[in-house]
Design an enzyme around this catalytic site. Structure first.
Site, PDB file in Angstrom:
ATOM      1  N   THR A  41       0.861  -1.195  -0.001  1.00 24.03           N
ATOM      2  CA  THR A  41      -0.057  -0.150   0.017  1.00 24.03           C
ATOM      3  C   THR A  41       1.035   1.247  -0.152  1.00 24.03           C
ATOM      4  O   THR A  41       0.559   2.102  -0.738  1.00 24.03           O
ATOM      5  CB  THR A  41      -1.027  -0.022   1.258  1.00 24.03           C
ATOM      6  OG1 THR A  41      -1.702  -1.066   1.227  1.00 24.03           O
ATOM      7  CG2 THR A  41      -1.960   1.131   1.420  1.00 24.03           C
ATOM      8  N   ASN A  71      -5.473  -9.189  -8.099  1.00 19.04           N
ATOM      9  CA  ASN A  71      -5.788 -10.014  -6.695  1.00 19.04           C
ATOM     10  C   ASN A  71      -7.086 -10.646  -6.643  1.00 19.04           C
ATOM     11  O   ASN A  71      -7.169 -11.691  -5.890  1.00 19.04           O
ATOM     12  CB  ASN A  71      -5.615  -8.933  -5.520  1.00 19.04           C
ATOM     13  CG  ASN A  71      -6.454  -7.753  -5.735  1.00 19.04           C
ATOM     14  OD1 ASN A  71      -6.187  -7.187  -6.467  1.00 19.04           O
ATOM     15  ND2 ASN A  71      -7.254  -7.451  -4.591  1.00 19.04           N
ATOM     16  N   SER A  82       5.167  -6.671  -2.230  1.00 17.99           N
ATOM     17  CA  SER A  82       4.820  -6.879  -0.631  1.00 17.99           C
ATOM     18  C   SER A  82       5.387  -8.094  -0.264  1.00 17.99           C
ATOM     19  O   SER A  82       5.323  -9.129  -0.672  1.00 17.99           O
ATOM     20  CB  SER A  82       3.234  -6.759  -0.513  1.00 17.99           C
ATOM     21  OG  SER A  82       3.056  -6.955   0.937  1.00 17.99           O
ATOM     22  N   HIS A 121       4.296  -9.926   2.397  1.00 22.77           N
ATOM     23  CA  HIS A 121       3.146 -10.989   3.253  1.00 22.77           C
ATOM     24  C   HIS A 121       2.501 -11.617   2.232  1.00 22.77           C
ATOM     25  O   HIS A 121       1.600 -12.539   2.477  1.00 22.77           O
ATOM     26  CB  HIS A 121       2.278 -10.460   4.229  1.00 22.77           C
ATOM     27  CG  HIS A 121       1.335  -9.497   3.816  1.00 22.77           C
ATOM     28  ND1 HIS A 121      -0.251  -9.821   3.766  1.00 22.77           N
ATOM     29  CD2 HIS A 121       1.146  -8.316   3.251  1.00 22.77           C
ATOM     30  CE1 HIS A 121      -1.012  -8.901   3.269  1.00 22.77           C
ATOM     31  NE2 HIS A 121      -0.048  -7.948   3.032  1.00 22.77           N
ATOM     32  N   CYS A 165     -10.335  -6.464   1.210  1.00 20.91           N
ATOM     33  CA  CYS A 165     -10.601  -5.016   1.651  1.00 20.91           C
ATOM     34  C   CYS A 165     -11.960  -4.604   1.692  1.00 20.91           C
ATOM     35  O   CYS A 165     -12.434  -3.766   2.280  1.00 20.91           O
ATOM     36  CB  CYS A 165      -9.649  -4.153   0.676  1.00 20.91           C
ATOM     37  SG  CYS A 165      -8.253  -4.782   0.566  1.00 20.91           S
TER      38      CYS A 165
END
Ligand SMILES: *Cc1c(COP(=O)(O)O)cnc(C)c1O
Length: 388
Positions: free
Chosen positions: A72, A151, A199, A201, A327
């Site tokens: 992000t 995603n 990212s 994770h 999200c």
């Protein structure tokens, strides 16, 4: 009860080797990397090594890698930082309608601050047509931001072609590679991009750790001010354990990329065939032939039932899957990605995202194939809108 985690696009389990690599920095190696004494110098050296490893895997120079608090933050720096630094040349940004909220909301922020943003459409596979990008570029366009792998559906964008279109027009190109770095070859030189977000994770690294690649010479304003960390691009004492965990996770995932790709391909077809041989009216949201879809992701809709209803019923029997994106959980609005692909609103509401990761096994898939059909049948019997 058996527990089956199939929400790896939301986050993944930390790899034991990444954890082992991180532990020393949470215990004895606690020095501040900026300190000039040996406590600091030792840790500084390890960050230098981690940066070199990451740069090598992405095909860039170490000076072009900046560690961040995750995908992000990297997307925010790429979109807002680049737009602000180049506002003297123009105030037009191009992105796609299927981006992650990290990019979409950064674009909305720009719109509130005098910039204009064009959101490119996608086809039914969830892919941007490079010709649409060509047509959308204007004299005042300063940045194009198109994600690599989506995603929610796994759709793969033709980044190389679009980056070259942007380059020909003298426009910077950013890609959100959070779902691709470590899963699909990502060489920034071969792709021809100027900025990239990744990212930890999402590839079995720790949460709260990511990076941005910024090609040398690209004008970008920092979003965080303070000390001279990360060459002044991202102030704040380094998340040392996070950086080490990120580099370890990326090393492991890059080393196993091809094997995992084939494994995911087999798992996806097994799952799809297993479900559709027992259940009618199942829709695959995304590329049907699989050529433009990353195989760890299967986004499917069961006509006549809400995605949330299936998720809650699967949760009771130990299966963790998502609807839309993590999200937007808590909201029952159909996914913006599926709507952009032209999926009807009521079909989108019935969508389920199943995403595999490194620790997904064939037994996990067998369990899902066994458990999902009766759940769907029961929910459909109660459904006011589904009649056989
Ligand atoms: C998860 C995700 C992000 C956000 O990354 P964080 O590290 O969780 O901040 C951005 N883009 C995509 C495509 C993602 O899947």
């Amino acid at each position: 009860m058996r527990k089956v985690y199939l929400d790896n696009n939301a986050t993944t389990q930390l790899h034991p080797e990444a954890l082992d690599a991180m532990l020393p920095y949470l215990k004895d190696s606690y020095g501040n990397p900026s300190s000039i004494h040996q406590f600091g110098r030792e840790v500084w050296g390890d960050i230098v090594d981690a940066r070199a490893s990451v740069a090598n895997l992405l095909g860039c120079d170490t000076s072009e890698i900046y560690f961040t608090s995750g995908g992000t933050e990297a997307d925010n720096i790429a979109v807002i930082g680049t737009a602000y630094a180049n506002a003297d040349k123009g105030k037009h940004v191009i992105t796609s309608s299927i981006e992650h909220h990290a990019v979409l909301e950064s674009c909305h922020y720009l719109e509130k601050n005098g910039f204009e943003v064009t959101y490119l459409p996608v086809d039914e596979d969830g892919c941007v047509n490079p010709d649409d990008l060509k047509k959308a570029i204007r004299k005042d366009t300063i940045l194009v931001s198109i994600m690599h792998i989506n995603n929610e559906t796994g759709s793969i964008q033709d980044i190389k072609t679009m980056a070259s279109i942007a380059k020909d027009a003298g426009v910077y190109f950013h890609t959100d590679a959070v779902q691709s770095a470590g899963k699909e070859p990502v060489n920034v030189g071969a792709l021809g991009i100027d900025l990239l977000a990744a990212s930890a994770h999402k590839i079995n690294g720790p949460k709260g750790s990511g990076l941005i690649y910024i090609r040398k010479g690209t004008k970008v304003e920092p979003r965080m001010y303070g000390g001279h960390h990360e060459s002044g691009m991202r102030a704040g004492t380094e998340n040392v354990a996070g950086i080490i965990g990120l580099s370890k996770a990326l090393e492991i995932s890059c080393a196993n990329m091809e094997t995992e790709y084939h494994r995911y391909t087999d798992l996806t077809s097994k799952l799809w065939n297993g479900i559709t041989s027992q259940v009618d009216d199942v829709v695959l949201n995304g590329c049907k032939c699989g050529n433009r879809r990353f195989p760890n992701t299967l986004n499917i809709s069961f006509k006549g039932i809400e995605g949330e209803a299936i998720i809650l019923n699967l949760d009771i029997i130990g299966i963790g899957v998502a609807s839309g994106s993590a999200c937007s959980s808590g909201s029952t609005d159909p996914s913006h990605v599926l709507l952009a692909m032209g999926v009807e609103s009521w079909v989108a509401r019935g969508s389920l995202r199943i995403s595999f990761g490194k620790f997904t096994t064939e037994e996990d898939i067998d369990y899902v194939i066994e458990q999902v059909p009766p759940v769907v049948e029961r929910l459909r019997k109660m459904s006011p809108v589904y009649n056989r």
